[in-house]
Design an enzyme around this catalytic site. Sequence first.
Site, PDB file in Angstrom:
ATOM      1  N   HIS A 145      65.107  70.692  65.300  1.00 14.82           N
ATOM      2  CA  HIS A 145      64.007  69.816  65.767  1.00 14.82           C
ATOM      3  C   HIS A 145      63.111  69.748  64.827  1.00 14.82           C
ATOM      4  O   HIS A 145      62.794  70.749  64.423  1.00 14.82           O
ATOM      5  CB  HIS A 145      63.557  70.360  67.254  1.00 14.82           C
ATOM      6  CG  HIS A 145      63.129  69.249  67.972  1.00 14.82           C
ATOM      7  ND1 HIS A 145      61.859  68.641  67.715  1.00 14.82           N
ATOM      8  CD2 HIS A 145      63.622  68.734  68.989  1.00 14.82           C
ATOM      9  CE1 HIS A 145      61.615  67.740  68.620  1.00 14.82           C
ATOM     10  NE2 HIS A 145      62.865  67.643  69.591  1.00 14.82           N
ATOM     11  N   GLY A 146      62.896  68.482  64.391  1.00  8.66           N
ATOM     12  CA  GLY A 146      61.592  68.150  63.451  1.00  8.66           C
ATOM     13  C   GLY A 146      61.920  68.500  62.041  1.00  8.66           C
ATOM     14  O   GLY A 146      61.026  68.448  61.259  1.00  8.66           O
ATOM     15  N   GLY A 203      68.425  65.206  63.233  1.00  2.74           N
ATOM     16  CA  GLY A 203      68.772  63.938  63.496  1.00  2.74           C
ATOM     17  C   GLY A 203      67.823  62.850  63.038  1.00  2.74           C
ATOM     18  O   GLY A 203      68.139  62.039  61.947  1.00  2.74           O
ATOM     19  N   ASN A 239      72.600  64.779  64.433  1.00  2.80           N
ATOM     20  CA  ASN A 239      72.155  63.989  65.775  1.00  2.80           C
ATOM     21  C   ASN A 239      72.285  62.643  65.424  1.00  2.80           C
ATOM     22  O   ASN A 239      71.451  62.273  64.617  1.00  2.80           O
ATOM     23  CB  ASN A 239      71.077  64.708  66.262  1.00  2.80           C
ATOM     24  CG  ASN A 239      70.653  64.317  67.507  1.00  2.80           C
ATOM     25  OD1 ASN A 239      70.675  63.063  67.618  1.00  2.80           O
ATOM     26  ND2 ASN A 239      70.495  65.227  68.511  1.00  2.80           N
ATOM     27  N   ARG A 299      68.785  46.025  71.994  1.00  6.28           N
ATOM     28  CA  ARG A 299      69.201  44.891  72.395  1.00  6.28           C
ATOM     29  C   ARG A 299      70.571  44.972  73.331  1.00  6.28           C
ATOM     30  O   ARG A 299      71.119  44.068  73.485  1.00  6.28           O
ATOM     31  CB  ARG A 299      69.915  44.034  71.044  1.00  6.28           C
ATOM     32  CG  ARG A 299      68.665  43.585  70.276  1.00  6.28           C
ATOM     33  CD  ARG A 299      67.839  42.545  70.983  1.00  6.28           C
ATOM     34  NE  ARG A 299      66.562  42.392  70.164  1.00  6.28           N
ATOM     35  CZ  ARG A 299      66.529  41.428  69.289  1.00  6.28           C
ATOM     36  NH1 ARG A 299      67.387  40.611  68.863  1.00  6.28           N
ATOM     37  NH2 ARG A 299      64.993  41.429  68.877  1.00  6.28           N
ATOM     38  N   ASP A 325      71.765  60.386  67.848  1.00  3.17           N
ATOM     39  CA  ASP A 325      71.144  59.735  69.001  1.00  3.17           C
ATOM     40  C   ASP A 325      70.428  58.390  68.720  1.00  3.17           C
ATOM     41  O   ASP A 325      70.641  57.381  69.465  1.00  3.17           O
ATOM     42  CB  ASP A 325      69.992  60.497  69.686  1.00  3.17           C
ATOM     43  CG  ASP A 325      70.553  61.781  70.258  1.00  3.17           C
ATOM     44  OD1 ASP A 325      71.912  61.967  70.514  1.00  3.17           O
ATOM     45  OD2 ASP A 325      69.755  62.648  70.785  1.00  3.17           O
ATOM     46  N   HIS A 326      69.719  58.319  67.533  1.00  2.00           N
ATOM     47  CA  HIS A 326      68.860  57.249  67.196  1.00  2.00           C
ATOM     48  C   HIS A 326      69.775  55.965  66.648  1.00  2.00           C
ATOM     49  O   HIS A 326      69.059  55.093  66.671  1.00  2.00           O
ATOM     50  CB  HIS A 326      67.682  57.741  66.464  1.00  2.00           C
ATOM     51  CG  HIS A 326      66.938  58.355  67.074  1.00  2.00           C
ATOM     52  ND1 HIS A 326      66.540  58.567  68.763  1.00  2.00           N
ATOM     53  CD2 HIS A 326      66.247  59.787  67.089  1.00  2.00           C
ATOM     54  CE1 HIS A 326      65.658  59.164  68.884  1.00  2.00           C
ATOM     55  NE2 HIS A 326      65.726  60.192  68.149  1.00  2.00           N
ATOM     56  N   ARG A 334      71.448  62.055  77.668  1.00  8.14           N
ATOM     57  CA  ARG A 334      70.152  62.130  78.766  1.00  8.14           C
ATOM     58  C   ARG A 334      70.507  61.614  80.009  1.00  8.14           C
ATOM     59  O   ARG A 334      71.139  60.649  80.143  1.00  8.14           O
ATOM     60  CB  ARG A 334      69.012  61.383  78.020  1.00  8.14           C
ATOM     61  CG  ARG A 334      68.594  62.102  76.661  1.00  8.14           C
ATOM     62  CD  ARG A 334      67.096  61.509  76.452  1.00  8.14           C
ATOM     63  NE  ARG A 334      66.090  61.834  77.241  1.00  8.14           N
ATOM     64  CZ  ARG A 334      65.225  62.911  76.653  1.00  8.14           C
ATOM     65  NH1 ARG A 334      65.110  63.534  75.429  1.00  8.14           N
ATOM     66  NH2 ARG A 334      64.428  63.341  77.441  1.00  8.14           N
ATOM     67  N   GLU A 359      69.947  78.050  69.694  1.00  9.09           N
ATOM     68  CA  GLU A 359      69.405  77.289  68.884  1.00  9.09           C
ATOM     69  C   GLU A 359      67.787  77.402  68.878  1.00  9.09           C
ATOM     70  O   GLU A 359      67.195  76.950  69.801  1.00  9.09           O
ATOM     71  CB  GLU A 359      69.673  75.924  69.037  1.00  9.09           C
ATOM     72  CG  GLU A 359      69.201  74.727  67.916  1.00  9.09           C
ATOM     73  CD  GLU A 359      69.703  73.291  68.025  1.00  9.09           C
ATOM     74  OE1 GLU A 359      71.059  73.103  68.316  1.00  9.09           O
ATOM     75  OE2 GLU A 359      69.131  72.368  67.902  1.00  9.09           O
ATOM     76  N   THR A 365      60.908  62.854  72.918  1.00  6.74           N
ATOM     77  CA  THR A 365      62.011  63.763  72.427  1.00  6.74           C
ATOM     78  C   THR A 365      61.775  65.130  73.199  1.00  6.74           C
ATOM     79  O   THR A 365      60.798  65.458  73.814  1.00  6.74           O
ATOM     80  CB  THR A 365      61.773  63.730  70.967  1.00  6.74           C
ATOM     81  OG1 THR A 365      63.275  64.806  70.691  1.00  6.74           O
ATOM     82  CG2 THR A 365      60.808  64.546  70.590  1.00  6.74           C
ATOM     83  N   GLU A 424      74.449  67.791  73.472  1.00  5.47           N
ATOM     84  CA  GLU A 424      73.201  68.102  73.935  1.00  5.47           C
ATOM     85  C   GLU A 424      72.928  67.689  75.436  1.00  5.47           C
ATOM     86  O   GLU A 424      73.220  66.630  75.582  1.00  5.47           O
ATOM     87  CB  GLU A 424      71.998  67.747  72.932  1.00  5.47           C
ATOM     88  CG  GLU A 424      71.432  68.593  72.226  1.00  5.47           C
ATOM     89  CD  GLU A 424      70.374  67.866  71.390  1.00  5.47           C
ATOM     90  OE1 GLU A 424      69.595  67.232  72.057  1.00  5.47           O
ATOM     91  OE2 GLU A 424      70.271  68.072  70.137  1.00  5.47           O
ATOM     92  N   ARG A 451      68.952  56.862  77.835  1.00  4.63           N
ATOM     93  CA  ARG A 451      68.402  55.849  76.971  1.00  4.63           C
ATOM     94  C   ARG A 451      68.862  55.680  75.591  1.00  4.63           C
ATOM     95  O   ARG A 451      68.574  54.908  74.972  1.00  4.63           O
ATOM     96  CB  ARG A 451      66.729  56.496  76.628  1.00  4.63           C
ATOM     97  CG  ARG A 451      66.774  57.823  76.092  1.00  4.63           C
ATOM     98  CD  ARG A 451      65.553  58.145  75.827  1.00  4.63           C
ATOM     99  NE  ARG A 451      64.827  58.679  76.807  1.00  4.63           N
ATOM    100  CZ  ARG A 451      63.535  59.592  76.598  1.00  4.63           C
ATOM    101  NH1 ARG A 451      63.044  59.864  75.204  1.00  4.63           N
ATOM    102  NH2 ARG A 451      63.136  60.166  77.566  1.00  4.63           N
ATOM    103  N   HIS A 452      69.840  56.573  75.206  1.00  2.00           N
ATOM    104  CA  HIS A 452      70.530  55.986  73.802  1.00  2.00           C
ATOM    105  C   HIS A 452      71.897  56.402  74.230  1.00  2.00           C
ATOM    106  O   HIS A 452      72.646  55.245  74.176  1.00  2.00           O
ATOM    107  CB  HIS A 452      69.847  56.728  72.498  1.00  2.00           C
ATOM    108  CG  HIS A 452      69.271  58.253  72.669  1.00  2.00           C
ATOM    109  ND1 HIS A 452      70.231  59.168  73.514  1.00  2.00           N
ATOM    110  CD2 HIS A 452      68.128  58.553  72.427  1.00  2.00           C
ATOM    111  CE1 HIS A 452      69.613  60.221  73.560  1.00  2.00           C
ATOM    112  NE2 HIS A 452      68.213  60.275  73.078  1.00  2.00           N
TER     113      HIS A 452
END
Length: 236
Positions: free
Chosen positions: A190-191, A212, A7, A18, A9-10, A45, A151, A100, A70, A49-50
Amino acid sequence: MVKLGVNIDHIATLRQARLGEVPDPVNAAAAVQRAGAHGITVHLREDRRHIQDHDVLRLKKSLKIKLNLEMSIAPAIVNFACKVKPEAVCLVPEKRMELTTEGGLDVAGERAKIAKAVRQLKNAGISVSLFIDPTARQIEASRAVGADCVELHTGTYAAAKGSAQKGQLRKLLIAAEFARRLKLILNAGHGLDYKNVKPVAKIEGMNELNIGFSIVARSLFVGIEKAVKEMKILIR
Ligand code: PXP
């Protein structure tokens, strides 16, 4: 062999800090692909946001490996997915203020709405996974609404310590066995990180792990290709 979906996303979170063009998640995805990952996951999303719509379009064009989108069941997002046609989607619950994805999708509580989204996506030729808490109730409902895959949410397992973590692993094992019995493809995520991933990767029948944050965080120090390769070795 357990597959690794990364993932990214980040990478986009950093770019959006920026509102510029770098770092470009599409370039990151190319490096992740070179490192031998089986798929790229991005979460489009509703608040953007990303990941942005153009990221998804460019990924769909450029990737040779699987694109897993996702997303929530919001009609505008479902329509977007049906146009873009990623190989797979994973439906998740979405709240505006969350940092998240918090819990799993309440498939049992919202059968009709979720069944409608699953039908629309499957009619567009997309494989559908549902992100759920590891309970028999949610797995049974996932089967009933026509999902191809579940999942299992590993967030509670990942956050638990010591014997509590063993208890959470047991819940994942029981849920995984039930999902296999219902002939659902079994993914988890997740995590998950470099310390807690192995017991989850060892679950019988595990098809794919979606990871991710820990990979992106490690990539700051060792580079993204090495961060992906290290995770691949752990889950093999
Ligand atoms: N799977 C799902 C359904 C998610 O929502 C997320 C977070 O976007 C992940 C996997 C990856 O979680 P993490 O970033 O904690 O590895």
